[in-house]
Write an enzyme that holds these catalytic residues in place. Structure first.
Site, mmCIF file in Angstrom:
data_model
loop_
_atom_site.group_PDB
_atom_site.id
_atom_site.type_symbol
_atom_site.label_atom_id
_atom_site.label_comp_id
_atom_site.label_asym_id
_atom_site.label_seq_id
_atom_site.Cartn_x
_atom_site.Cartn_y
_atom_site.Cartn_z
ATOM 1 N N THR A 116 13.209 54.499 43.347
ATOM 2 C CA THR A 116 12.947 55.920 43.313
ATOM 3 C C THR A 116 13.803 56.611 44.412
ATOM 4 O O THR A 116 13.784 56.249 45.676
ATOM 5 C CB THR A 116 11.496 56.322 43.602
ATOM 6 O OG1 THR A 116 10.846 55.766 42.543
ATOM 7 C CG2 THR A 116 11.190 57.668 43.845
ATOM 8 N N GLN A 154 14.076 51.626 33.529
ATOM 9 C CA GLN A 154 12.539 51.172 33.936
ATOM 10 C C GLN A 154 11.655 52.303 33.601
ATOM 11 O O GLN A 154 11.452 53.510 33.972
ATOM 12 C CB GLN A 154 12.410 51.018 35.369
ATOM 13 C CG GLN A 154 11.211 49.999 35.658
ATOM 14 C CD GLN A 154 10.422 50.157 37.162
ATOM 15 O OE1 GLN A 154 10.590 50.986 37.988
ATOM 16 N NE2 GLN A 154 10.217 49.053 37.890
ATOM 17 N N ASN A 164 3.138 47.604 41.594
ATOM 18 C CA ASN A 164 3.304 48.406 42.502
ATOM 19 C C ASN A 164 2.054 49.650 42.399
ATOM 20 O O ASN A 164 2.349 50.876 43.108
ATOM 21 C CB ASN A 164 4.465 49.331 42.579
ATOM 22 C CG ASN A 164 5.408 48.067 43.135
ATOM 23 O OD1 ASN A 164 5.271 46.945 43.333
ATOM 24 N ND2 ASN A 164 6.794 48.564 43.119
ATOM 25 N N TYR A 166 0.921 51.313 39.744
ATOM 26 C CA TYR A 166 1.196 52.459 38.618
ATOM 27 C C TYR A 166 0.371 52.035 37.423
ATOM 28 O O TYR A 166 -0.408 51.202 37.567
ATOM 29 C CB TYR A 166 2.574 52.888 38.415
ATOM 30 C CG TYR A 166 3.258 53.249 39.895
ATOM 31 C CD1 TYR A 166 2.881 54.380 40.254
ATOM 32 C CD2 TYR A 166 4.107 52.497 40.411
ATOM 33 C CE1 TYR A 166 3.492 54.698 41.402
ATOM 34 C CE2 TYR A 166 4.777 52.935 41.416
ATOM 35 C CZ TYR A 166 4.354 54.276 42.084
ATOM 36 O OH TYR A 166 5.031 54.393 43.260
ATOM 37 N N ARG A 211 7.837 43.999 35.183
ATOM 38 C CA ARG A 211 7.758 43.726 36.467
ATOM 39 C C ARG A 211 6.470 43.763 36.997
ATOM 40 O O ARG A 211 5.458 44.599 36.607
ATOM 41 C CB ARG A 211 8.530 44.629 37.182
ATOM 42 C CG ARG A 211 8.846 44.486 38.741
ATOM 43 C CD ARG A 211 9.452 45.703 39.389
ATOM 44 N NE ARG A 211 10.043 45.189 40.664
ATOM 45 C CZ ARG A 211 10.214 46.131 41.682
ATOM 46 N NH1 ARG A 211 9.840 47.219 41.737
ATOM 47 N NH2 ARG A 211 10.953 45.555 42.784
ATOM 48 N N ASN A 242 0.156 51.603 47.379
ATOM 49 C CA ASN A 242 -0.825 52.367 46.252
ATOM 50 C C ASN A 242 -2.365 52.100 46.225
ATOM 51 O O ASN A 242 -2.843 52.222 45.249
ATOM 52 C CB ASN A 242 -0.114 52.600 45.174
ATOM 53 C CG ASN A 242 1.240 53.472 45.096
ATOM 54 O OD1 ASN A 242 0.987 54.304 45.949
ATOM 55 N ND2 ASN A 242 1.923 53.292 44.155
ATOM 56 N N GLY A 250 17.007 45.756 46.699
ATOM 57 C CA GLY A 250 16.817 47.021 46.737
ATOM 58 C C GLY A 250 17.389 47.871 47.913
ATOM 59 O O GLY A 250 18.676 48.088 47.665
ATOM 60 N N ARG A 251 16.981 47.678 48.922
ATOM 61 C CA ARG A 251 17.666 48.550 50.058
ATOM 62 C C ARG A 251 19.050 47.940 50.368
ATOM 63 O O ARG A 251 20.078 48.876 50.557
ATOM 64 C CB ARG A 251 16.861 48.102 51.493
ATOM 65 C CG ARG A 251 15.728 48.948 51.690
ATOM 66 C CD ARG A 251 14.653 48.415 52.638
ATOM 67 N NE ARG A 251 13.601 48.982 52.677
ATOM 68 C CZ ARG A 251 13.262 50.040 53.565
ATOM 69 N NH1 ARG A 251 13.968 50.151 54.658
ATOM 70 N NH2 ARG A 251 12.157 50.396 53.576
HETATM 71 C C1 PHB Z 1 7.967 55.170 45.458
HETATM 72 O O1 PHB Z 1 8.717 56.100 45.112
HETATM 73 O O2 PHB Z 1 7.879 55.008 46.749
HETATM 74 C C2 PHB Z 1 8.035 54.111 44.677
HETATM 75 C C3 PHB Z 1 8.230 54.252 43.453
HETATM 76 C C4 PHB Z 1 7.952 53.099 42.508
HETATM 77 C C5 PHB Z 1 7.704 52.220 42.772
HETATM 78 C C6 PHB Z 1 7.697 51.659 44.471
HETATM 79 C C7 PHB Z 1 7.558 52.892 45.108
HETATM 80 O O3 PHB Z 1 7.652 50.973 41.882
#
Ligand code: PHB
Length: 361
Positions: free
Chosen positions: A26, A99, A177, A179, A226, A234, A313-314
């Site tokens: 994101t 995604q 995560n 959601y 995923r 969360n 990611g990072r």
């Molecule tokens: C976030 O916006 O922090 C975020 C969004 C989606 C994810 C994990 C973190 O799967």
């Protein structure tokens, strides 16, 4: 030669030239109407040497939103804008999956035209939603009716059709995560007593229905899933994650999916209690590992057969040419957390590439 991070791999009709994947992230830079911009085109184009790019989480409908300025994949305008992204990535020789995301209780009425966020059960997460007015406490979500669940499954199918029209090579179903899909899978957020709650079969029903719906628009080999079995992000929990996610992996095994993508352990710490090799072996298909991998750990995971792909990611935020840097074991740019979420080109498309060697050097 033995398989390593730089070996190609065949995924359905696609061949990835290496095992290095850009993880979904994101970045909150979508324009009015939750539409990607020319900056998105440049950002993803710069990263096209990845084996696979997975886009930032992208909502399947206006009701699926949970953060400011995240893109969607449900309107004609969004499809046209994403088409610019996929064309640029393909022209640069890359592959890109979209995604698919529905936030559920990780949202706020101010993002939903005043409507209450929805969830499997009316259980409020701890913490604060991100809104255009700044962080605001989460509210108690409304438990979905069965007919509404069917509508949301239909929204995933529509989004998959839109992703196909936009030229994506496939989609990743975001079932991680905290959601909406993950809210159904884990019992800390699912207290339903109907066919969507209680048993593992019931808690995974929504995920299976989403996969079936998306499969009407795309080949199974164009669909990744995923999961994040023990991520507490969360406000998530499960009473028995080892059993829950072994079951989910077993359910997904015969479907011929592109891959299973697993955020191993916890996003906020280095702790991991589960045996991910076991989950990988139960699934049996292509396994993508993620969460805090370095070049060295990724090399070991691939050569040991613990993973087929590794998502970064990072490292991908700050290193558009991560494949080349890994191949040459070159130094990495450091990422700046101040520019992760929102803003402009700074911290997005202005991270430097390695100096190209001149032809006669
Ligand atoms: C976030 O916006 O922090 C975020 C969004 C989606 C994810 C994990 C973190 O799967």
């Amino acid at each position: 030669m033995s398989t390593d991070l730089f070996s190609p791999i065949t995924v359905g009709e696609l061949t990835f030239p290496n095992r290095i994947v850009m993880a979904p992230m994101t970045r909150n830079r979508a324009a009015e109407g939750n539409v990607p911009t020319p900056l998105h085109v440049e950002y993803y184009r710069q990263r096209a040497t990845a084996g696979l790019i997975i886009t930032e989480a992208t909502q399947v409908s206006p009701q699926g939103i949970g953060y400011p300025a995240t893109p969607g994949i449900h309107s004609e305008e969004q499809v046209a804008a994403w088409r610019q992204v996929t064309d640029a990535v393909h022209t640069a020789g890359g592959r890109i999956f979209c995604q698919l995301w529905y936030c559920g209780r990780i949202s706020h009425p101010s993002l939903l035209e005043g409507e209450t966020p929805v969830a499997p059960s009316a259980i409020k997460p701890e913490g604060e939603a991100m809104t255009y007015e700044g962080p605001q406490p989460f509210v108690i979500p409304r438990a979905l009716e069965e007919a509404e669940i069917r509508d949301i499954v239909g929204q995933y199918q529509h989004a998959a059709a839109c992703a196909r029209q936009a030229g994506f090579d496939g989609v990743e179903i975001h079932a991680a995560n905290g959601y909406l899909i993950d809210q159904f899978l884990r019992d800390g957020s699912n207290r339903r007593t109907d066919q969507y709650g209680g048993s593992l079969e019931n808690r995974s029903r929504f995920l299976r229905q989403v996969i079936d719906a998306v499969s009407r628009e795309l080949q199974p080999s164009q669909i990744g899933v995923r999961l994040s079995p023990e991520n507490t992000f969360n406000s998530m929990s499960d009473s028995d994650p080892a059993t829950t996610f072994a079951y989910v992996a077993e359910q997904l095994s015969p479907l011929g999916l592109a891959y299973l993508h697993v955020l191993e352990g916890d996003m906020a710490s280095d702790t991991r209690a589960l045996d991910y090799r076991h989950i990988r072996d139960i699934f049996g298909g292509i396994y993508m590992a993620n969460n805090g991998y370095t070049r060295e750990r990724a090399m070991t995971a691939i050569t040991n057969g613990d993973a087929d792909l590794v998502a970064f990611g990072r490292l991908y935020i700050a290193n558009p040419d991560l494949v080349k840097r890994f191949a040459e074991n070159a130094p990495l740019n450091a990422s700046d957390p101040e520019t992760f979420y929102g803003g402009d080109a700074h911290g997005y498309t202005d991270y430097p590439f390695l100096q190209e060697a001149t032809a006669d050097a």
